[in-house]
Design an enzyme around this catalytic site. Structure first.
Site, PDB file in Angstrom:
ATOM      1  N   ASP A 164       0.922  -1.356  -0.201  1.00  0.00           N
ATOM      2  CA  ASP A 164       0.078  -0.038   0.048  1.00  0.00           C
ATOM      3  C   ASP A 164       0.820   1.079   0.021  1.00  0.00           C
ATOM      4  O   ASP A 164       1.991   1.113   0.003  1.00  0.00           O
ATOM      5  CB  ASP A 164      -0.943   0.082   1.380  1.00  0.00           C
ATOM      6  CG  ASP A 164      -0.319   0.041   2.565  1.00  0.00           C
ATOM      7  OD1 ASP A 164       0.832  -0.711   2.610  1.00  0.00           O
ATOM      8  OD2 ASP A 164      -0.593   0.527   3.304  1.00  0.00           O
ATOM      9  N   HIS A 473       2.165  -8.821  -3.757  1.00  0.00           N
ATOM     10  CA  HIS A 473       0.870  -7.574  -3.363  1.00  0.00           C
ATOM     11  C   HIS A 473       1.813  -6.309  -3.188  1.00  0.00           C
ATOM     12  O   HIS A 473       2.071  -5.932  -2.149  1.00  0.00           O
ATOM     13  CB  HIS A 473       0.350  -8.170  -2.212  1.00  0.00           C
ATOM     14  CG  HIS A 473      -1.005  -7.156  -1.793  1.00  0.00           C
ATOM     15  ND1 HIS A 473      -2.107  -7.290  -2.299  1.00  0.00           N
ATOM     16  CD2 HIS A 473      -1.100  -6.012  -1.154  1.00  0.00           C
ATOM     17  CE1 HIS A 473      -3.332  -6.497  -2.044  1.00  0.00           C
ATOM     18  NE2 HIS A 473      -2.345  -5.645  -1.041  1.00  0.00           N
ATOM     19  N   ASP A 515       1.753 -17.254  -4.599  1.00  0.00           N
ATOM     20  CA  ASP A 515       2.291 -16.085  -5.363  1.00  0.00           C
ATOM     21  C   ASP A 515       1.209 -15.359  -6.210  1.00  0.00           C
ATOM     22  O   ASP A 515       1.227 -15.784  -7.518  1.00  0.00           O
ATOM     23  CB  ASP A 515       3.603 -16.646  -6.199  1.00  0.00           C
ATOM     24  CG  ASP A 515       4.074 -15.479  -7.045  1.00  0.00           C
ATOM     25  OD1 ASP A 515       4.026 -14.356  -6.824  1.00  0.00           O
ATOM     26  OD2 ASP A 515       4.648 -15.946  -7.993  1.00  0.00           O
ATOM     27  N   GLU A 524       2.665 -10.152   0.271  1.00  0.00           N
ATOM     28  CA  GLU A 524       3.050  -8.469   0.019  1.00  0.00           C
ATOM     29  C   GLU A 524       4.531  -8.410   0.597  1.00  0.00           C
ATOM     30  O   GLU A 524       5.153  -9.396   1.056  1.00  0.00           O
ATOM     31  CB  GLU A 524       2.012  -7.895   1.254  1.00  0.00           C
ATOM     32  CG  GLU A 524       2.062  -6.441   1.135  1.00  0.00           C
ATOM     33  CD  GLU A 524       1.001  -5.662   1.712  1.00  0.00           C
ATOM     34  OE1 GLU A 524       0.221  -6.167   2.709  1.00  0.00           O
ATOM     35  OE2 GLU A 524       1.064  -4.331   1.985  1.00  0.00           O
TER      36      GLU A 524
HETATM   37  O1  G3I Z   1      -1.425  -9.694  18.825  1.00  0.00           O
HETATM   38  C1  G3I Z   1      -1.873 -10.989  18.582  1.00  0.00           C
HETATM   39  C2  G3I Z   1      -1.629 -12.018  19.579  1.00  0.00           C
HETATM   40  O2  G3I Z   1      -2.073 -11.674  20.813  1.00  0.00           O
HETATM   41  C3  G3I Z   1      -2.417 -13.052  19.052  1.00  0.00           C
HETATM   42  O3  G3I Z   1      -1.592 -14.358  19.930  1.00  0.00           O
HETATM   43  C4  G3I Z   1      -1.755 -13.523  17.862  1.00  0.00           C
HETATM   44  C5  G3I Z   1      -2.509 -14.785  17.078  1.00  0.00           C
HETATM   45  O4  G3I Z   1      -2.604 -14.801  15.811  1.00  0.00           O
HETATM   46  O5  G3I Z   1      -2.305 -12.529  16.873  1.00  0.00           O
HETATM   47  C6  G3I Z   1      -1.611 -11.432  17.242  1.00  0.00           C
HETATM   48  O6  G3I Z   1      -1.994 -10.336  16.046  1.00  0.00           O
HETATM   49  C7  G3I Z   1      -1.413 -10.449  14.881  1.00  0.00           C
HETATM   50  C8  G3I Z   1      -0.827  -9.044  14.626  1.00  0.00           C
HETATM   51  O7  G3I Z   1      -0.357  -8.827  13.272  1.00  0.00           O
HETATM   52  C9  G3I Z   1       0.219  -8.882  15.545  1.00  0.00           C
HETATM   53  O8  G3I Z   1       1.334  -9.805  15.524  1.00  0.00           O
HETATM   54  C10 G3I Z   1      -2.405 -10.627  13.858  1.00  0.00           C
HETATM   55  O9  G3I Z   1      -3.097 -11.828  14.133  1.00  0.00           O
HETATM   56  C11 G3I Z   1      -2.016 -10.592  12.491  1.00  0.00           C
HETATM   57  O10 G3I Z   1      -3.086 -10.514  11.511  1.00  0.00           O
HETATM   58  C12 G3I Z   1      -1.450  -9.137  12.325  1.00  0.00           C
HETATM   59  O11 G3I Z   1      -0.554  -8.961  11.199  1.00  0.00           O
HETATM   60  C13 G3I Z   1      -0.223  -7.822  10.686  1.00  0.00           C
HETATM   61  C14 G3I Z   1      -0.971  -7.375   9.673  1.00  0.00           C
HETATM   62  O12 G3I Z   1      -0.671  -6.035   8.995  1.00  0.00           O
HETATM   63  C15 G3I Z   1      -2.773  -7.200   9.680  1.00  0.00           C
HETATM   64  O13 G3I Z   1      -2.787  -6.354  10.780  1.00  0.00           O
HETATM   65  C16 G3I Z   1       0.985  -7.822  10.358  1.00  0.00           C
HETATM   66  O14 G3I Z   1       1.917  -8.078  11.549  1.00  0.00           O
HETATM   67  C17 G3I Z   1       1.759  -6.509   9.815  1.00  0.00           C
HETATM   68  O15 G3I Z   1       2.912  -6.642   9.327  1.00  0.00           O
HETATM   69  C18 G3I Z   1       0.774  -6.078   8.684  1.00  0.00           C
HETATM   70  O16 G3I Z   1       1.056  -4.854   8.223  1.00  0.00           O
HETATM   71  C19 G3I Z   1       0.429  -4.408   6.976  1.00  0.00           C
HETATM   72  C20 G3I Z   1      -0.190  -2.954   7.381  1.00  0.00           C
HETATM   73  O17 G3I Z   1      -1.127  -3.364   8.260  1.00  0.00           O
HETATM   74  C21 G3I Z   1      -0.523  -2.101   6.175  1.00  0.00           C
HETATM   75  N1  G3I Z   1       0.510  -2.325   5.209  1.00  0.00           N
HETATM   76  C22 G3I Z   1       0.850  -3.479   4.685  1.00  0.00           C
HETATM   77  C23 G3I Z   1       1.676  -4.215   5.887  1.00  0.00           C
HETATM   78  C24 G3I Z   1       2.236  -5.393   5.539  1.00  0.00           C
HETATM   79  O18 G3I Z   1       1.295  -6.279   5.126  1.00  0.00           O
HETATM   80  O1  9MR Z   2      -3.610  -3.671   0.086  1.00  0.00           O
HETATM   81  C1  9MR Z   2      -4.032  -3.909   1.487  1.00  0.00           C
HETATM   82  C2  9MR Z   2      -2.590  -4.278   2.197  1.00  0.00           C
HETATM   83  O2  9MR Z   2      -1.518  -3.441   1.996  1.00  0.00           O
HETATM   84  C3  9MR Z   2      -2.718  -4.780   3.532  1.00  0.00           C
HETATM   85  O3  9MR Z   2      -1.639  -5.225   4.103  1.00  0.00           O
HETATM   86  C4  9MR Z   2      -3.853  -5.538   3.582  1.00  0.00           C
HETATM   87  C5  9MR Z   2      -3.968  -5.820   4.890  1.00  0.00           C
HETATM   88  O4  9MR Z   2      -5.247  -5.213   5.508  1.00  0.00           O
HETATM   89  O5  9MR Z   2      -5.237  -5.017   2.988  1.00  0.00           O
HETATM   90  C6  9MR Z   2      -4.776  -4.853   1.585  1.00  0.00           C
HETATM   91  O6  9MR Z   2      -5.894  -4.268   1.281  1.00  0.00           O
HETATM   92  C7  9MR Z   2      -7.139  -5.173   0.878  1.00  0.00           C
HETATM   93  C8  9MR Z   2      -8.041  -4.880   1.962  1.00  0.00           C
HETATM   94  O7  9MR Z   2      -7.730  -5.270   3.119  1.00  0.00           O
HETATM   95  C9  9MR Z   2      -9.357  -5.826   1.593  1.00  0.00           C
HETATM   96  N1  9MR Z   2      -9.848  -5.581   0.416  1.00  0.00           N
HETATM   97  C10 9MR Z   2      -8.624  -5.896  -0.903  1.00  0.00           C
HETATM   98  C11 9MR Z   2      -7.607  -4.816  -0.521  1.00  0.00           C
HETATM   99  C12 9MR Z   2      -6.334  -5.403  -1.581  1.00  0.00           C
HETATM  100  O8  9MR Z   2      -6.546  -5.190  -2.622  1.00  0.00           O
END
Ligand code: G3I
Ligand code: 9MR
Length: 543
Positions: A164, A473, A515, A524
């Protein structure tokens, strides 16, 4: 019973380093031995006995045997032959690693916000400027008396977080730290490393030029009162489009203790790293860091709560001792003010593997690597023990794993490949202090895992390996009409949360990878995942 014929031997597809461990994995095979022959003349260079067949929990019930040929150190191309399986080419060479490292670092340039990528520096990935961010709106969640909701601030530059176009302070912290640490620990390695970026002709090492692009943005994320905005994003996710096509309004959103402490730590470290090249700026960054520290101490538990109108990434964290300890450590190193050392000792606790959410080891790495002479001997002793015990656990995981990787079932989270690397970063600290090659072998194993020696058979870095992600992604790679994605980017990697709508080949943690653009939960890319790749490669090449 006849075993299923293995389709492939899993190897490091780029090449094995001449130093250290070299292992290939052979799934589902009954053979007992293997041979390595010289590819040119067919001469046998090594013959060995395969390990016992073992399963590795994250990959399910597949059994795998290891062929180890670590003692072969001569550069060259070889063939690994195991009865009943397609022979596989094995390369041994240092050469591709410099290119891999440089591409991993250069990927930050391609992800610059507020910059055109010209063909001179970006080749076929040239693109127009996106997101000038010189008029960013203050969201109601970030409003203060001095900067009410709806007013505009400037917060240009910085890197896009990932696929993103958002810019998030929390994971910028660990990403920027890790890259600065690479320079700080291996300055000679970076002295003449040209990345072919617009600043390459100045007399500042390019890694510092590139990191400065993000620091120049980060400094704008601080409000007048010292508190730091959590992120700068649109309210909705951008479309599948190029940076310049995303014309949505951008906001600074929320203000949090986590963001403020990440800012304090990063800016304090930056003030030291840049002190000779950018003296005035370095002083300014230190002042900003101390102001952030004060805000965090007055507001020690402000958890970021995602406003209902905001869809972008959350990076939520409600546990701040580790961030306090890290900021205190960096501020102590920058100021030598004993109050920060006391604050570190008050906040620091058990050591763990770093992630954007959990940063205890960053403080310890900084103190042990950079604190020479500034720390009480008892503290050095205590921190060294913590580090050694963590590295020792990782070594055991590595040695017990059928796949020769220090990864266990619960390590397969979103961004699992960064867990692999943050573990390797710990192992390389233990190697640095002990010169015990077991630790280095486990780090080399981590790199081989990422470059193809894993049950998916993918090398997870775009453009490096024989089977690499082609559809990450990553919006700029998806929408640019260039077949190949931007090179040098590490994808998040397998994990079976399957938080998107894609259909995966397996539900096993280490096999659940796709992929495909749709797989943002495994395919991503992110600045905080690439940074430890840069660090570990630099460490392996420079130590
Ligand atoms: O904190 C809980 C923990 O208490 C629990 O035991 C565990 C069980 O699965 O989950 C933990 O939460 C996780 C959280 O990361 C913290 O580690 C969530 O399941 C997991 O879905 C979450 O993933 C993050 C994801 O965003 C969704 O929020 C990733 O670490 C993080 O790298 C990723 O970052 C995204 C940004 O939001 C948007 N830009 C892209 C980026 C990369 O994908
Ligand atoms: O593109 C977004 C990515 O950077 C984030 O890690 C991800 C997790 O929240 O979300 C992606 O966006 C998606 C959204 O969550 C749901 N609709 C489709 C989007 C990507 O096309």
């Amino acid at each position: 019973p006849t075993l299923k014929r293995a389709s492939t031997i899993h190897t490091n597809q780029l090449s094995y380093l001449p130093i250290g461990e070299k292992i290939a994995l052979i799934p589902n095979v009954s053979a007992l031995t293997y041979t390595l022959t010289n590819k040119d003349d067919g001469n046998i260079v090594y013959k060995g006995t395969l390990s016992e067949a073992k399963v590795w929990q994250p990959a399910g019930s597949v059994t795998v045997k290891q062929a180890e040929f670590s003692s072969v150190q001569s550069t060259g191309s070889y063939l690994l032959t195991v009865a009943g399986v397609e022979p596989k080419e094995i390369d041994i060479s240092f050469t591709p690693y410099a290119a891999l490292h440089d591409a991993a670092l250069k990927s930050y340039y391609y992800n610059r916000a507020s910059s055109e990528i010209t063909s001179e520096y970006g080749g076929q990935w040239a693109r127009p400027l996106g997101h000038s961010d010189n008029q960013v709106t203050v969201h109601s969640s970030a409003a203060s008396e001095e900067r009410p909701a709806g007013t505009a601030i400037t917060a240009s530059k910085g890197w896009y977080d990932a696929g993103d176009f958002g810019k998030y302070v929390v994971n910028s912290g660990i990403a920027t730290y890790t890259l600065m640490a690479a320079y700080q620990h291996y300055p000679a390695f970076y002295q003449n490393r040209e990345l072919n970026i617009p600043e390459s002709n100045d007399d500042v090492p390019d890694i510092l030029n590139e990191i400065k692009w993000n620091l120049d943005w980060l400094q704008h994320m601080q409000d007048i009162d010292g508190g730091v905005y959590h992120k700068l994003t649109t309210l909705e996710w951008p479309g599948k489009e190029m940076p310049h096509e995303d014309q949505r309004e951008r906001f600074v959103i929320g203000k949090s203790t986590a963001a403020t402490l990440n800012f304090a730590a990063t800016m304090a470290m930056a003030s030291r790293v840049y002190s000779s090249q950018f003296k005035a700026l370095s002083t300014q960054w230190l002042t900003a860091s101390e102001l952030a520290w004060q805000w965090a101490n007055t507001n020690p538990a402000v958890v970021y709560v995602q406003p209902t109108d905001v869809k972008s990434g959350e990076y939520g964290d409600d546990h701040f001792n580790d961030e306090f300890a890290w900021a205190a450590a960096e501020l102590y190193l920058a100021t030598q003010n004993e109050e920060y050392l006391s604050a570190f000792e008050h906040h620091h606790g058990l050591l763990g593997i770093s992630s954007w959410q959990h940063v205890p080891s960053l403080a310890v790495i900084s103190l042990l690597r950079e604190g020479g002479g500034l720390l009480p001997a008892a503290l050095v002793e205590q921190l060294t023990q913590l580090l050694n015990s963590l590295a020792g656990d990782l070594l055991l995981q590595y040695q017990n794993s059928a796949y020769a990787i220090a990864m266990e079932q619960n390590d397969f989270v979103w961004g699992s490949n960064s867990v692999v690397l943050n573990k390797a970063m710990i192992l390389m600290q233990a190697y640095h202090f002990s010169k015990d090659t077991y630790y280095r072998d486990a780090s080399i194993g981590a790199i081989s895992y990422l470059l193809g020696r894993n049950p998916t058979g993918y090398s997870f870095v775009t453009g490096f390996g024989s089977k690499t992600p082609v559809d990450p992604h990553h919006r700029a790679s998806y929408s640019d009409n260039v077949n190949q994605p931007i090179p040098g980017m590490l994808v998040g990697g397998p994990q079976n949360g399957q938080q998107d709508e894609c259909s995966y080949p397996s539900n096993q943690a280490a096999l659940s990878y796709l992929d495909h653009w749709c797989s943002y939960s495994t395919n991503e890319v992110a600045i905080n995942w690439n940074a430890p790749l840069v660090y570990v490669l630099a460490a392996l090449l420079a130590e």
